[in-house]
Write a protein that holds these residues in place. Sequence first.
Motif, mmCIF file in Angstrom:
data_model
loop_
_atom_site.group_PDB
_atom_site.id
_atom_site.type_symbol
_atom_site.label_atom_id
_atom_site.label_comp_id
_atom_site.label_asym_id
_atom_site.label_seq_id
_atom_site.Cartn_x
_atom_site.Cartn_y
_atom_site.Cartn_z
ATOM 1 N N TYR A 139 0.737 -1.233 0.294
ATOM 2 C CA TYR A 139 0.258 -0.054 0.067
ATOM 3 C C TYR A 139 0.971 0.958 0.067
ATOM 4 N N ILE A 140 0.563 2.171 -0.463
ATOM 5 C CA ILE A 140 0.922 3.745 -0.157
ATOM 6 C C ILE A 140 1.645 4.058 1.168
ATOM 7 N N ASP A 141 2.448 4.516 0.810
ATOM 8 C CA ASP A 141 2.757 4.830 2.574
ATOM 9 C C ASP A 141 2.914 6.907 2.518
ATOM 10 N N GLU A 142 2.326 7.187 1.637
ATOM 11 C CA GLU A 142 2.858 8.839 1.978
ATOM 12 C C GLU A 142 1.974 9.696 0.236
ATOM 13 N N ILE A 143 1.114 10.618 0.878
ATOM 14 C CA ILE A 143 0.434 10.915 0.178
ATOM 15 C C ILE A 143 1.161 12.546 -0.079
ATOM 16 N N TRP A 144 1.063 13.510 -1.743
ATOM 17 C CA TRP A 144 1.331 14.557 -1.115
ATOM 18 C C TRP A 144 -0.446 15.626 -0.891
ATOM 19 N N VAL A 145 0.638 16.373 -0.555
ATOM 20 C CA VAL A 145 -0.826 17.492 -0.054
ATOM 21 C C VAL A 145 -0.172 18.284 -0.070
ATOM 22 N N ALA A 146 -1.340 19.502 -0.329
ATOM 23 C CA ALA A 146 -0.946 20.610 -0.447
ATOM 24 C C ALA A 146 -1.277 21.255 0.438
ATOM 25 N N VAL A 147 -0.028 22.707 0.398
ATOM 26 C CA VAL A 147 -0.054 23.649 1.391
ATOM 27 C C VAL A 147 1.262 24.805 1.421
ATOM 28 N N ARG A 148 0.731 25.570 1.788
ATOM 29 C CA ARG A 148 1.089 27.093 1.639
ATOM 30 C C ARG A 148 2.223 26.936 1.021
ATOM 31 N N GLY A 149 2.219 27.459 -0.501
ATOM 32 C CA GLY A 149 3.139 27.934 -1.513
ATOM 33 C C GLY A 149 4.126 26.034 -1.622
ATOM 34 N N GLY A 150 2.879 25.665 -1.759
ATOM 35 C CA GLY A 150 3.145 24.008 -2.301
ATOM 36 C C GLY A 150 3.196 23.035 -2.391
ATOM 37 N N GLN A 151 3.872 22.223 -2.019
ATOM 38 C CA GLN A 151 2.951 20.777 -1.250
ATOM 39 C C GLN A 151 4.518 19.763 -0.529
ATOM 40 N N VAL A 152 3.489 18.676 0.109
ATOM 41 C CA VAL A 152 4.626 18.665 1.352
ATOM 42 C C VAL A 152 3.977 16.918 1.328
ATOM 43 N N ARG A 153 5.264 15.561 1.721
ATOM 44 C CA ARG A 153 4.830 14.368 1.667
ATOM 45 C C ARG A 153 4.299 14.661 3.167
ATOM 46 N N LEU A 154 3.162 13.868 3.227
ATOM 47 C CA LEU A 154 2.190 13.578 4.313
ATOM 48 C C LEU A 154 2.556 12.072 4.798
ATOM 49 N N SER A 155 3.293 11.525 6.150
ATOM 50 C CA SER A 155 3.298 10.029 5.657
ATOM 51 C C SER A 155 1.893 9.194 5.894
ATOM 52 N N ARG A 176 -2.322 18.700 12.789
ATOM 53 C CA ARG A 176 -3.159 19.703 12.156
ATOM 54 C C ARG A 176 -4.356 18.716 11.097
ATOM 55 N N SER A 177 -5.048 19.482 10.396
ATOM 56 C CA SER A 177 -5.143 18.296 8.874
ATOM 57 C C SER A 177 -5.125 19.300 7.879
ATOM 58 N N TYR A 178 -5.378 18.024 6.377
ATOM 59 C CA TYR A 178 -5.214 18.740 5.679
ATOM 60 C C TYR A 178 -6.265 18.135 4.822
ATOM 61 N N LEU A 179 -6.496 18.862 3.818
ATOM 62 C CA LEU A 179 -7.521 18.681 2.298
ATOM 63 C C LEU A 179 -7.020 18.530 0.976
ATOM 64 N N HIS A 180 -7.665 17.638 0.340
ATOM 65 C CA HIS A 180 -6.758 16.522 -0.185
ATOM 66 C C HIS A 180 -7.872 16.226 -1.919
ATOM 67 N N ARG A 181 -6.978 16.282 -2.954
ATOM 68 C CA ARG A 181 -8.434 16.089 -3.364
ATOM 69 C C ARG A 181 -8.477 14.762 -3.699
ATOM 70 N N ALA A 182 -9.127 13.348 -3.828
ATOM 71 C CA ALA A 182 -9.073 12.354 -3.905
ATOM 72 C C ALA A 182 -10.525 11.939 -3.828
ATOM 73 N N GLN A 183 -11.226 10.749 -4.075
ATOM 74 C CA GLN A 183 -11.926 10.142 -3.547
ATOM 75 C C GLN A 183 -12.149 9.242 -2.921
ATOM 76 N N MET A 184 -13.152 8.551 -1.747
ATOM 77 C CA MET A 184 -12.988 7.625 -1.290
ATOM 78 C C MET A 184 -12.696 5.868 -0.854
ATOM 79 N N ASN A 185 -13.761 6.139 -2.318
ATOM 80 C CA ASN A 185 -13.077 4.174 -2.854
ATOM 81 C C ASN A 185 -11.841 3.978 -3.014
ATOM 82 N N MET A 186 -10.898 5.287 -4.474
ATOM 83 C CA MET A 186 -9.896 4.973 -4.396
ATOM 84 C C MET A 186 -8.882 4.685 -3.061
#
Length: 248
Positions: A139-155, A176-186
Amino acid sequence: MKLRVLLVDDEQLAIDRLTDLLGTLEEVEIVGSAHSASEAMERIAALAPDLVFLDIQMPGGSGMALAADLDIDNRPEIIFVTAFEHFAPDAFAVDATDYLLKPVRFDRLRAAVTRAQRRVRLSRSAGDSAAPAREPSPYIDEIWVAVRGGQVRLSISAIEWIEAARDYVMLHTATRSYLHRAQMNMLEEQLDPAQLFRVHRSSFVRLSLVQEIERPGRGNLNLILRDGIVIQVGPSYVKQVLAQLNLS
């Protein structure tokens, strides 16, 4: 650690409600309030609060613009409190601690305060070592998420629970919380269920963080996390969740 809190809202009733809710939490001390962005800027400079509960739409300037204008390295933690969902992407782009919708639920408020405490502690004791490496996983072990000024890896190991938010998902961590564009089934296909288990069509939960369960009746089940967050289990997920918790 007690947090010094400033309340900012143009409506006195909103400030009074937050005051009542926060009055039950020993870990906070309300040091002042403000009714506009300009007044809030003055109070922040004068009082140096640890945490600001900040409305977004106010006369004379928005809370979002105020947060963006503050020095990111020296500003207090910001928890936005608003009646509107659509500001969430902007809120997390300015590294908000949390985003609460009116009327504010007490469990969400308490969890947001706990998160703010953790962030303050981390900022005061920076330099902790990184988490140890985990075994390889399909399975994936990290997600690129948007933050102010760019993106970071979220474990993935940092995520405590996930909730659907229309075309996005909210990835909630301890700080903190991150808003991420994705679908729950994915996400269900990508996430290791041993880490984040789907408990509802709109939520995943790290089951190791469940401190209590409620059975409100008629086969319903609620999970209460360590921060007091209450998450409803979907009817079609109840048996699987109970099995995972060794309660079947």
